[in-house]
Write a protein that holds these residues in place. Structure first.
Motif, PDB file in Angstrom:
ATOM      1  N   GLY B 216     -22.804-128.481  33.649  1.00  0.00           N
ATOM      2  CA  GLY B 216     -21.576-129.075  33.125  1.00  0.00           C
ATOM      3  C   GLY B 216     -20.817-128.037  32.318  1.00  0.00           C
ATOM      4  O   GLY B 216     -21.092-126.844  32.414  1.00  0.00           O
ATOM      5  N   PRO B 217     -19.854-128.481  31.503  1.00  0.00           N
ATOM      6  CA  PRO B 217     -19.116-127.544  30.661  1.00  0.00           C
ATOM      7  C   PRO B 217     -20.078-126.764  29.757  1.00  0.00           C
ATOM      8  O   PRO B 217     -21.009-127.360  29.213  1.00  0.00           O
ATOM      9  CB  PRO B 217     -18.213-128.459  29.828  1.00  0.00           C
ATOM     10  CG  PRO B 217     -18.103-129.711  30.622  1.00  0.00           C
ATOM     11  CD  PRO B 217     -19.384-129.861  31.359  1.00  0.00           C
ATOM     12  N   PRO B 218     -19.858-125.450  29.583  1.00  0.00           N
ATOM     13  CA  PRO B 218     -20.805-124.638  28.822  1.00  0.00           C
ATOM     14  C   PRO B 218     -20.956-125.107  27.382  1.00  0.00           C
ATOM     15  O   PRO B 218     -22.022-124.931  26.776  1.00  0.00           O
ATOM     16  CB  PRO B 218     -20.183-123.235  28.840  1.00  0.00           C
ATOM     17  CG  PRO B 218     -19.114-123.265  29.845  1.00  0.00           C
ATOM     18  CD  PRO B 218     -18.722-124.681  30.091  1.00  0.00           C
ATOM     19  N   GLU B 219     -19.877-125.712  26.803  1.00  0.00           N
ATOM     20  CA  GLU B 219     -19.920-126.044  25.382  1.00  0.00           C
ATOM     21  C   GLU B 219     -20.662-127.338  25.081  1.00  0.00           C
ATOM     22  O   GLU B 219     -20.815-127.697  23.921  1.00  0.00           O
ATOM     23  CB  GLU B 219     -18.502-126.136  24.816  1.00  0.00           C
ATOM     24  CG  GLU B 219     -17.653-127.280  25.373  1.00  0.00           C
ATOM     25  CD  GLU B 219     -16.711-126.815  26.470  1.00  0.00           C
ATOM     26  OE1 GLU B 219     -17.142-125.955  27.287  1.00  0.00           O
ATOM     27  OE2 GLU B 219     -15.577-127.299  26.521  1.00  0.00           O
ATOM     28  N   ALA B 220     -21.113-128.067  26.104  1.00  0.00           N
ATOM     29  CA  ALA B 220     -21.781-129.350  25.859  1.00  0.00           C
ATOM     30  C   ALA B 220     -23.047-129.127  25.036  1.00  0.00           C
ATOM     31  O   ALA B 220     -23.912-128.351  25.421  1.00  0.00           O
ATOM     32  CB  ALA B 220     -22.123-130.024  27.179  1.00  0.00           C
ATOM     33  N   PRO B 221     -23.176-129.802  23.878  1.00  0.00           N
ATOM     34  CA  PRO B 221     -24.341-129.574  23.028  1.00  0.00           C
ATOM     35  C   PRO B 221     -25.565-130.357  23.493  1.00  0.00           C
ATOM     36  O   PRO B 221     -25.453-131.327  24.236  1.00  0.00           O
ATOM     37  CB  PRO B 221     -23.873-130.092  21.668  1.00  0.00           C
ATOM     38  CG  PRO B 221     -22.882-131.149  21.988  1.00  0.00           C
ATOM     39  CD  PRO B 221     -22.206-130.727  23.271  1.00  0.00           C
TER      40      PRO B 221
END
Lengths: 181, 274
Positions: B216-221
């Motif tokens: 998914g999006p790289p920034e997803a924590p």
């Protein structure tokens, strides 16, 4: 090999050749029929945009997404396909008027079709996919993502809300958004 | 096999027929693809038939299919972070050792020794994805996300220092990290929402972005193991519009489709059994 055997083989080959040619012909006729009667054609727009900067760009910044009537009267809907939603989720467009849809992706390859219309394109990061169409049916048309884009792909869908031309009322800034239903 | 005169004539006949078929298919394709279809589809693209033929043949450029008026909008990005190769290189090359010293001096007072927060006011950090920490610190620094305590702290740090802190908190082993896979609690409906999503509301599963390495999006924590109070506060802030540094409304959109009860139960679910 006897001559009778050879003739039997030739006959069999001809039969299979006829089947293969018929199958190809049927498919080609279907493609031509779709192209002429349903106005389905491959999108030919080649326009580059940097996917890493999509959210920083003027055109695909969040506030500029959705339907906008341009100064020259052209109706354009800008939509971002991202993991795992279309932004905005719902787009209003008028029936029976030429409209332009512009899509782009900041992450991976997506795709979409608007059910019951000739809108069908892939959305490839790095490019703007542009489709022109005239929508004939009013109502909420489903716009699912049709290119596997990750684990949330099956939940990724949007809505194109087609309203009669008279009910299409852009605001003073030329924008139209879906009212909450 | 001996060559017979009749066999030769037979082959000539077949050869001629095959050539005719190929020529016929070619002619049909040329007429159909370069003349008939372009002319019939020209009105769709708003161009005249002759232009359409020239474009099909390749004498004229096919793009833009219809010139677009210049865009009058100005960019109003919700986050300045760009996942360019340069950013990814900074993250990959960051040294966690100076990051550890920085974290000890700057972060640990609130976020706890080794990133295990002692208070429900502050989230756990150890085990968090480096990209997520880097994105949030950058957003605090640029003003995309505001927090009275975090914003001034982040403003004092350089890009490289942000990456070092991110590398430090990301470098914890699974055993030592505060965040990481947990045994879920027995809430079947919420587990389904987190793992399968809800197609009826077009809600993707939380795990499609927040599980490690799902693409998914790289920034997803990382969520599992996080404090439920923090998770609930963030869901509320996204839904209420107090927080909006999620690129392309990913979380504002999802959270606005969740009920308050679901937010509570999701936060509970992700905190898990510690």
């Amino acid at each position: 090999m006897s001559e009778a055997d050879e003739r039997a083989i030739v006959r069999s080959e001809i039969r299979w050749a006829v089947v293969a040619i018929a199958a190809v012909s049927v498919i080609m006729l279907a493609v031509i029929f779709a192209a002429i009667a349903m106005h389905i054609n491959p999108p030919s727009n080649v326009e580059r945009i940097n996917p890493q900067d999509l959210h920083l760009s003027a055109e695909f910044t969040e506030a500029n997404l959705g339907t906008k009537v341009e100064a020259n009267g052209q109706i354009t809907a800008r939509i971002v396909a991202t993991q795992f939603a279309f932004v905005p989720r719902c787009v209003v467009l008028p029936a029976d008027r030429p409209v332009t849809l512009r899509f782009s992706s900041p992450d991976v390859i997506h795709g979409l079709l608007v059910s019951g219309t000739n809108v069908n394109t892939m959305v490839v990061p790095g490019y703007v996919s542009q489709v022109h169409t005239v929508l004939r049916k009013t109502g909420d048309l489903l716009m699912p993502c049709h290119e596997y884009c990750g684990l949330g792909h099956s939940e990724m869908s949007g809505t194109i809300r087609v309203v009669p031309s008279a009910q299409f009322r852009p605001g003073p800034d030329g924008r139209v958004a879906c009212a909450a239903k | 096999m001996t060559e017979q005169p009749t066999g030769g004539r037979e082959r000539d006949r077949w050869g001629f027929a095959a050539a005719m078929v190929v020529a016929g298919v070619l002619l049909f394709s040329v007429v159909m693809g370069l003349i008939v279809l372009p002319v019939l589809q020209a009105p769709n693209a708003g161009i005249d038939p002759w232009t359409a033929i020239c474009r099909a043949v390749g004498l004229k450029a096919g793009s833009p299919a219809q010139p677009q008026p210049p865009v009058s909008a100005t960019a109003a990005p919700v986050s300045q972070v760009r996942w360019t190769p340069a950013t990814l290189k900074i993250l990959a090359a960051a040294d966690p050792r100076p990051g550890a010293a920085l974290a000890q001096a700057v972060c640990s007072a609130c976020h706890g020794e080794a990133g295990l927060s002692p208070s429900t006011d502050f989230p756990h950090l150890s085990g968090q994805s480096g990209a997520a920490i880097y994105k949030q610190l950058s957003d605090f620094r640029s003003g995309a996300r505001f927090n009275a305590q975090m914003t001034p702290v982040a403003k004092k740090l350089t890009d490289e220092q942000l990456a070092q802190i991110a590398a430090y908190y990301g470098s914890f082993s699974r055993r030592a990290a505060a965040l990481g896979p947990r045994y879920g609690i027995g809430d079947a409906a919420i587990s389904r929402l987190a793992n399968r999503g809800d197609p009826a509301r077009a809600l993707p599963p939380c795990e499609s972005c927040h599980a490690r390495g799902v693409g998914g999006p790289p920034e997803a924590p990382v969520l599992s193991g996080q404090q439920r109070e923090y998770l609930y506060r963030q869901l509320r802030a996204f839904a209420g519009g107090q927080r909006g540094n999620d690129v392309y409304r990913r979380m504002r959109d999802v959270s606005s489709h969740l009920s308050d009860d679901e937010m509570h139960r999701l936060a509970e679910f992700y905190q898990g059994l510690s």
